[in-house]
Design an enzyme around this catalytic site. Structure first.
Site, PDB file in Angstrom:
ATOM      1  N   SER A   1      39.029 -33.630 -67.336  1.00  0.00           N
ATOM      2  CA  SER A   1      38.233 -32.928 -68.356  1.00  0.00           C
ATOM      3  C   SER A   1      37.374 -31.835 -67.718  1.00  0.00           C
ATOM      4  O   SER A   1      37.150 -30.782 -68.313  1.00  0.00           O
ATOM      5  CB  SER A   1      37.362 -33.907 -69.153  1.00  0.00           C
ATOM      6  OG  SER A   1      36.354 -34.444 -68.332  1.00  0.00           O
TER       7      SER A   1
ATOM      8  N   ASP B   1      32.069 -33.603 -60.950  1.00  0.00           N
ATOM      9  CA  ASP B   1      33.460 -33.211 -61.220  1.00  0.00           C
ATOM     10  C   ASP B   1      33.600 -31.709 -61.428  1.00  0.00           C
ATOM     11  O   ASP B   1      34.488 -31.070 -60.865  1.00  0.00           O
ATOM     12  CB  ASP B   1      34.001 -33.950 -62.451  1.00  0.00           C
ATOM     13  CG  ASP B   1      34.261 -35.420 -62.173  1.00  0.00           C
ATOM     14  OD1 ASP B   1      33.795 -35.911 -61.120  1.00  0.00           O
ATOM     15  OD2 ASP B   1      34.910 -36.083 -62.999  1.00  0.00           O
TER      16      ASP B   1
END
EC number: 2.7.1.36
Length: 395
Positions: free
Chosen positions: A146, A204
């Site tokens: 994502s 991330d």
């Protein structure tokens, strides 16, 4: 507003060492994984914005005129506005999503819509665009899929709206943005991640933006300046797990056995720090012995993670299968299933790697041979990417 087709990619990530310990204030090392998400943005003049996500079978089209009528006043807060619940409810209506939309597919649409409106609102009129996103990363496997998506969307929209420079304006085949632009891409990507995950750590999206490796501890991130190229096998056991439940399990074990668990976490921290030191040495002057140290650190960390209670029979099987071929593996991420990584040192016989891959596939696992320490978000010319990717993107 740029009129040319843009092609952007961003990497996934794996945790090399420090998963779970990082929740308790210890160091984690996150590295960019050279399985990438690709986005192609094509300017249109049909008054539509379309988003095509072939991996999950979604294609959504919105009328620019309808989006133009939206009161985007709610986006006027500062430079990079954080999405509020009220804004997300409004966007769900526009996106035609149910109020209780929690599936990743729906949230991906929502994140795109949010970034499109927030980034493009400075244009005189919202642009007509056709966007396709295709990924080599399996979703929901703890590999930062994502974040790679949010980074690609932010980079493409900011470049198209000329909020950041176009790295290929001098006709190169692959390029990245200057540091200031990367900071801007990362800030926006983080907001996209907030739409999808609520309260992400920011690791991330940072790894996906800058690539290479990051050291993360108690909210502070720093880049590992030099990183040797490391080849790995990445294996997805395809066993679903709940990160929340696994984190809670470690916490309750820590409360129950503080004298046992605290030293385990301290040891994992020492493993992360030793790995960081060895990687620095390898980048400067690599010698074969350093790979043996990395393998030993992986074995030790895997046993520690089992002691924390986040192992799984599928991960034990992965470690046993690779050990039978003389290779060393550990889980990566939350554990309890999910993915594992296996170090492939230079000069390894091809037959050994193929045999290990075949054995892992025979267990019902998915397996990729890839590298870590990959480049961050990049702009490509169509000729600079491999045929399978070009075909998937319809280029």
């Amino acid at each position: 507003m740029l009129s040319e087709v843009l092609l952007v990619s961003a990497p996934g990530k794996v945790i090399l060492h420090g998963e779970h310990a990082v929740v308790h204030g210890k160091v984690a090392l996150a590295v960019a994984l050279n399985l990438r998400t690709f986005l192609v943005l094509r300017p249109q003049s049909n008054g539509k914005v379309s988003l095509n996500l072939p991996n999950v079978g979604i294609k959504q089209v919105w009328d620019v005129a309808t989006l133009q009528l939206l009161d985007t006043g709610f986006l006027e807060q500062g430079d990079v506005p954080a999405p509020t619940l009220e804004q997300l409810e409004k966007l769900k209506k526009v996106a035609g999503l149910p109020r209780d939309c929690v599936g990743n597919e729906g949230l991906s649409l929502l994140a795109f819509l949010y970034l499109y409106l927030a980034i493009c609102r400075k244009q005189r009129t919202l642009p007509s665009l056709d966007i396709m996103v295709w990924s080599e990363l399996p979703p929901g496997a703890g590999l930062g899929s994502s974040a790679a998506y949010s980074v690609c969307v932010a980079a493409a929209l900011l470049t198209a709206c000329e909020e950041v420079t176009n790295p290929l304006k001098d006709r190169g085949s692959i390029g990245s943005w200057p540091e200031e632009d990367l900071k801007s891409i990362n800030k926006w990507a983080y907001e996209g991640e907030r739409v999808i995950h609520g309260n992400p750590s920011g690791v991330d999206n940072s790894v996906s933006t800058w690539g290479g490796a990051l050291r993360y501890q108690q909210g502070k991130m720093s880049s590992l300046k030099r990183l040797p190229a490391l080849q790995i096998l990445l294996t997805n056991t395809k066993v679903p797990r709940s990160t929340k439940a696994l984190v809670a399990g470690v916490r309750s074990r820590l409360i129950k056995f503080p004298e046992i668990m605290a030293p385990l976490l301290t040891s994992i921290d020492a493993i992360s720090l030793e790995c960081e030191r060895v990687l620095g040495e390898m980048a400067a002057a690599p010698v074969p012995e350093q790979y043996l140290v990395l393998e030993e650190l992986m074995d030790m960390n895997q046993h520690h993670l089992n002691a924390l209670g986040v192992g799984h029979a599928s991960l034990d099987q992965l470690c046993q299968v690779t050990a039978a071929h003389g290779l060393h593996s550990k889980l990566t991420g939350a554990g309890g299933g999910g993915c594992g990584i296996t170090l492939l040192k230079p000069g390894l016989e091809r037959a050994k790697v193929e045999a290990a891959k075949q054995a892992l596939t025979g267990c019902g696992f998915d397996c990729w041979e890839t590298s870590i320490g990959a480049p961050g978000v990049s702009m490509h010319s169509a000729t600079s990417i491999e045929d399978p990717v070009r075909q998937a993107l319809g280029l």
